[in-house]
Scaffold this motif. Structure first.
Motif, PDB file in Angstrom:
ATOM      1  N   ALA A 138       0.119  -7.214  -3.594  1.00 16.12           N
ATOM      2  CA  ALA A 138       0.742  -6.884  -4.879  1.00 16.12           C
ATOM      3  C   ALA A 138       1.658  -5.669  -4.754  1.00 16.12           C
ATOM      4  O   ALA A 138       2.780  -5.669  -5.278  1.00 16.12           O
ATOM      5  N   ARG A 139       1.204  -4.645  -4.049  1.00 16.16           N
ATOM      6  CA  ARG A 139       2.032  -3.440  -3.883  1.00 16.16           C
ATOM      7  C   ARG A 139       3.275  -3.729  -3.044  1.00 16.16           C
ATOM      8  O   ARG A 139       4.360  -3.215  -3.331  1.00 16.16           O
TER       9      ARG A 139
ATOM     10  N   GLU B 226      -4.564  -6.130  -3.190  1.00 16.28           N
ATOM     11  CA  GLU B 226      -3.832  -4.919  -3.570  1.00 16.28           C
ATOM     12  C   GLU B 226      -2.607  -4.692  -2.692  1.00 16.28           C
ATOM     13  O   GLU B 226      -1.513  -4.392  -3.184  1.00 16.28           O
ATOM     14  N   VAL B 227      -2.778  -4.836  -1.371  1.00 19.78           N
ATOM     15  CA  VAL B 227      -1.661  -4.631  -0.441  1.00 19.78           C
ATOM     16  C   VAL B 227      -0.542  -5.625  -0.746  1.00 19.78           C
ATOM     17  O   VAL B 227       0.635  -5.254  -0.806  1.00 19.78           O
TER      18      VAL B 227
ATOM     19  N   LYS C  17       5.733  -5.570  -5.268  1.00 26.52           N
ATOM     20  CA  LYS C  17       6.341  -4.627  -6.221  1.00 26.52           C
ATOM     21  C   LYS C  17       7.382  -3.757  -5.529  1.00 26.52           C
ATOM     22  O   LYS C  17       8.445  -3.482  -6.089  1.00 26.52           O
ATOM     23  N   LEU C  18       7.078  -3.322  -4.311  1.00 24.99           N
ATOM     24  CA  LEU C  18       8.028  -2.513  -3.544  1.00 24.99           C
ATOM     25  C   LEU C  18       9.280  -3.316  -3.228  1.00 24.99           C
ATOM     26  O   LEU C  18      10.399  -2.801  -3.353  1.00 24.99           O
TER      27      LEU C  18
END
Length: 123
Positions: free
Chosen positions: A92-93, A89-90, A96-97
């Protein structure tokens, strides 16, 4: 935008003083661990020592509420490493950021890049 041998872009870092929780290098390391199943192999892929890769993993694991990388010790079957669900999750986020920041700033990045001198002919 390319200028000589350089590409203009952004570098983002999430800082939890005094540590950098995650930045481009650590994200690349997480990509490598995900792809290879190994901290050592991911480090080699990035040109870093196993010790350096381990220190970066330890920093990330310490900065977040639970570990991003889970490692198993070697032995007769060998060791390995994998991203935890939080690690996935980290990563992927963060990616995306990065994409959102680059997209939002692309006009200014291009404008600043146009103001750089061309170093492609210099040695």
């Amino acid at each position: 935008m390319k200028r000589g041998n350089k590409t203009a872009g952004l570098r983002l870092r999430l800082v939890l003083a005094p540590d950098i929780a995650i930045g481009p290098g650590k994200a690349d390391l997480l990509d490598g661990i995900r792809d290879t199943g190994s901290i050592a192999a991911a480090g080699r892929r990035l040109g870093m020592s196993y010790k350096r890769a381990w220190l970066l993993v330890e920093t990330m694991n310490r900065c977040f509420r639970s570990p991003l990388v889970e490692a198993t010790k070697g032995g007769s079957k060998g060791g390995g490493a994998m991203l935890t669900p939080l690690g996935t999750e980290v990563l992927a986020r963060f990616r995306k950021l990065e994409a959102a920041a680059f997209s939002a700033g692309s006009v200014e990045i291009d404008a600043l890049s146009a103001l750089l001198r061309d170093i492609s002919e210099e040695k």
